[in-house]
Scaffold this motif. Structure first.
Motif, PDB file in Angstrom:
ATOM      1  N   GLN A 121       2.848  -9.246  -2.594  1.00 45.99           N
ATOM      2  CA  GLN A 121       1.501  -8.696  -2.754  1.00 45.99           C
ATOM      3  C   GLN A 121       1.367  -8.012  -4.098  1.00 45.99           C
ATOM      4  O   GLN A 121       2.349  -7.590  -4.705  1.00 45.99           O
ATOM      5  CB  GLN A 121       1.205  -7.647  -1.661  1.00 45.99           C
ATOM      6  CG  GLN A 121       0.833  -8.242  -0.317  1.00 45.99           C
ATOM      7  CD  GLN A 121       0.258  -7.199   0.621  1.00 45.99           C
ATOM      8  OE1 GLN A 121       0.493  -5.997   0.465  1.00 45.99           O
ATOM      9  NE2 GLN A 121      -0.481  -7.650   1.612  1.00 45.99           N
ATOM     10  N   GLY A 124      -5.674  -4.903  -2.545  1.00 43.67           N
ATOM     11  CA  GLY A 124      -4.418  -5.604  -2.296  1.00 43.67           C
ATOM     12  C   GLY A 124      -4.686  -7.083  -2.124  1.00 43.67           C
ATOM     13  O   GLY A 124      -5.724  -7.474  -1.584  1.00 43.67           O
ATOM     14  N   GLU A 133      -0.784  -4.720  -5.452  1.00 43.46           N
ATOM     15  CA  GLU A 133      -1.598  -3.571  -5.061  1.00 43.46           C
ATOM     16  C   GLU A 133      -2.224  -3.007  -6.321  1.00 43.46           C
ATOM     17  O   GLU A 133      -1.610  -3.021  -7.391  1.00 43.46           O
ATOM     18  CB  GLU A 133      -0.670  -2.508  -4.434  1.00 43.46           C
ATOM     19  CG  GLU A 133      -1.401  -1.391  -3.731  1.00 43.46           C
ATOM     20  CD  GLU A 133      -1.781  -1.801  -2.300  1.00 43.46           C
ATOM     21  OE1 GLU A 133      -1.333  -2.867  -1.854  1.00 43.46           O
ATOM     22  OE2 GLU A 133      -2.537  -1.038  -1.670  1.00 43.46           O
ATOM     23  N   ALA A 171      -8.844   1.164  -4.285  1.00 48.70           N
ATOM     24  CA  ALA A 171      -7.572   0.456  -4.094  1.00 48.70           C
ATOM     25  C   ALA A 171      -7.877  -0.975  -3.691  1.00 48.70           C
ATOM     26  O   ALA A 171      -8.945  -1.262  -3.145  1.00 48.70           O
ATOM     27  CB  ALA A 171      -6.744   1.144  -3.014  1.00 48.70           C
ATOM     28  N   GLN A 218       0.888   3.116  -3.151  1.00 47.29           N
ATOM     29  CA  GLN A 218      -0.239   4.020  -3.461  1.00 47.29           C
ATOM     30  C   GLN A 218       0.171   5.478  -3.283  1.00 47.29           C
ATOM     31  O   GLN A 218      -0.067   6.310  -4.162  1.00 47.29           O
ATOM     32  CB  GLN A 218      -1.410   3.757  -2.505  1.00 47.29           C
ATOM     33  CG  GLN A 218      -2.193   2.502  -2.761  1.00 47.29           C
ATOM     34  CD  GLN A 218      -3.431   2.464  -1.845  1.00 47.29           C
ATOM     35  OE1 GLN A 218      -4.031   3.494  -1.546  1.00 47.29           O
ATOM     36  NE2 GLN A 218      -3.797   1.276  -1.405  1.00 47.29           N
ATOM     37  N   GLY A 273      -8.338  -7.650  -0.297  1.00 48.66           N
ATOM     38  CA  GLY A 273      -8.873  -6.544   0.492  1.00 48.66           C
ATOM     39  C   GLY A 273      -8.992  -5.357  -0.438  1.00 48.66           C
ATOM     40  O   GLY A 273      -8.159  -5.179  -1.324  1.00 48.66           O
ATOM     41  N   SER A 306       0.790  -1.237   0.000  1.00 43.93           N
ATOM     42  CA  SER A 306       0.000   0.000   0.000  1.00 43.93           C
ATOM     43  C   SER A 306       0.828   1.297   0.000  1.00 43.93           C
ATOM     44  O   SER A 306       0.357   2.301  -0.545  1.00 43.93           O
ATOM     45  CB  SER A 306      -1.000  -0.017   1.156  1.00 43.93           C
ATOM     46  OG  SER A 306      -1.908  -1.085   0.970  1.00 43.93           O
TER      47      SER A 306
HETATM   48  N1  PHE Z   1      -2.789  -3.447   2.400  1.00 38.69           N
HETATM   49  C1  PHE Z   1      -3.842  -4.329   2.810  1.00 38.69           C
HETATM   50  C2  PHE Z   1      -3.219  -5.553   3.489  1.00 38.69           C
HETATM   51  O1  PHE Z   1      -2.055  -5.779   3.391  1.00 38.69           O
HETATM   52  C3  PHE Z   1      -4.694  -4.783   1.642  1.00 38.69           C
HETATM   53  C4  PHE Z   1      -5.447  -3.642   1.020  1.00 38.69           C
HETATM   54  C5  PHE Z   1      -4.905  -2.935  -0.031  1.00 38.69           C
HETATM   55  C6  PHE Z   1      -6.735  -3.322   1.457  1.00 38.69           C
HETATM   56  C7  PHE Z   1      -5.612  -1.877  -0.608  1.00 38.69           C
HETATM   57  C8  PHE Z   1      -7.445  -2.299   0.882  1.00 38.69           C
HETATM   58  C9  PHE Z   1      -6.890  -1.590  -0.148  1.00 38.69           C
HETATM   59  O2  PHE Z   1      -3.886  -6.298   4.177  1.00 38.69           O
END
Ligand code: PHE
Length: 344
Positions: free
Chosen positions: A214, A313, A216, A311, A179, A288, A176
């Motif tokens: 991950q 992830g 994103e 967004a 972002q 998510g 994230s």
């Molecule tokens: N960064 C969150 C996680 O690692 C996942 C996510 C990304 C949720 C972007 C919402 C928007 O759990």
């Protein structure tokens, strides 16, 4: 013996020549043999020179027989040449260069790479750019700009590897922070994904690893809605897991999105009927996501009022485990060739 009146036994000559040829193993022997039969003073030259001495009516028959024998033995000579030359190669060097080679073993892609490539392809087809960010992050990008000021309880969602006593530097706990970096850099509107390594102080067991990957996603513009988020993610998940897959959105919480959602797909193993893999729920949680929180825009320096975005992830290992039915996350990092050669 019936030689049709000819003064030589062509069958016998052929038979002798063949027997001699049979025993030959070396190039120089083969050359002697060739000269003996085909040389300027060889057997066939002599026979041919004798033809004019024959009575008129025997000459055509003699000529024909000699030619037939020459053609046959020449054919055998060429065959023998190939055999002798290859054997010779072997004898000189200890290697037989004429044998078919052994195929060298070639490399294989880790399933993480394969899944990452699939994801990049799907999003590139939707016009998403592909970005990266640093694995060593600051508290600002990993937490604060994502609407988690110091002591925010949501920081406990991630067990963090800090790199200094002041806890200013850390290994990013998610992708994230990319972002924020992208929002600082790109002109609105834009849509991007970012894939990379993330780190958490987790156990190393069948379902946890302190390092994992991950993806994103971030789409920002003047008229981005939750419907756009749904459309993009449903398309993405069906491209990745097959068009039969059902997608479920449930309310959730992340500090940096509002509203937030947790997204599941119908279990690809049991098709939603319920099995070990989906914990008999029929669903597998995979993403998510949510609408970018206004505070996040502000922290990234975006002050315009009418800007919205979504967004999401997801963990790459988790996707790979579901897609390829791998039941232990540690397999990705062990470099066991028996594991790695199974995926294409
Ligand atoms: N960064 C969150 C996680 O690692 C996942 C996510 C990304 C949720 C972007 C919402 C928007 O759990």
């Amino acid at each position: 013996m019936n030689n049709n009146g000819l003064p030589f036994d062509i069958e016998k000559i052929i038979e002798d020549a063949r027997n001699e040829l049979e025993k030959i193993t070396r190039k120089d022997e083969l050359e002697y043999w060739r000269i003996k039969y085909f040389g300027r003073k060889g057997v066939f030259a002599i026979l041919t020179s004798k033809i004019p001495e024959l009575s008129q009516h025997l000459r055509p028959e003699a000529g024909r027989k000699i030619n037939e024998a020459k053609n046959l033995l020449n054919e055998l000579l060429q065959q023998k040449k190939i055999i002798v030359e290859s054997a010779q190669t072997y004898n000189d060097t200890g290697l037989n260069y004429t044998l078919t080679g052994l195929k060298p073993d070639y490399g294989y892609f880790n399933p993480i790479t394969l899944v990452s490539r699939d994801i990049v392809r799907i999003f590139q087809n939707l016009g998403f750019g592909v970005h990266t960010g640093p694995e060593i992050e600051t508290d600002f990008y990993n937490f604060e700009a994502l609407n988690m000021p110091e002591d925010h309880p949501a920081r406990d969602m991630w067990d963090t590897f800090y790199l200094d006593a002041e806890r200013k530097f850390l290994l990013r706990t998610h992708t994230s922070p990319v972002q924020i970096r992208v929002m600082e850099k790109l002109k609105i509107p834009f849509r991007i994904i970012a894939i990379g390594k993330t780190f958490r102080r987790d156990a190393f067991d069948a379902s946890h690893s302190p390092v994992f990957h991950q993806v994103e996603g971030l789409m920002v513009g003047y008229d981005i809605t939750f419907s756009n988020l749904k459309a993009v993610l449903i398309f993405f998940l069906r491209e990745l897991f097959g068009s039969n897959v059902r997608v479920r959105f449930l309310p959730s919480y992340f500090p940096f999105t509002e509203p937030s959602a947790e997204i599941s797909i119908s279990c690809v193993i049991c098709n939603g009927r319920g099995c070990q893999t989906c914990g008999f729920s029929g669903w597998i949680e995979i993403l998510g996501a949510g609408m970018v929180h206004p505070e996040v825009f502000l922290k990234a320096g975006i002050k315009e009022k009418n800007i919205t975005g979504f967004a999401f992830g997801a963990g790459i290992e988790r996707i790979a485990m579901i897609k390829y039915r791998i039941d232990d996350i540690r397999q990705f990092y062990l470099n066991d060739i028996r594991f790695l050669t199974q995926f294409e």
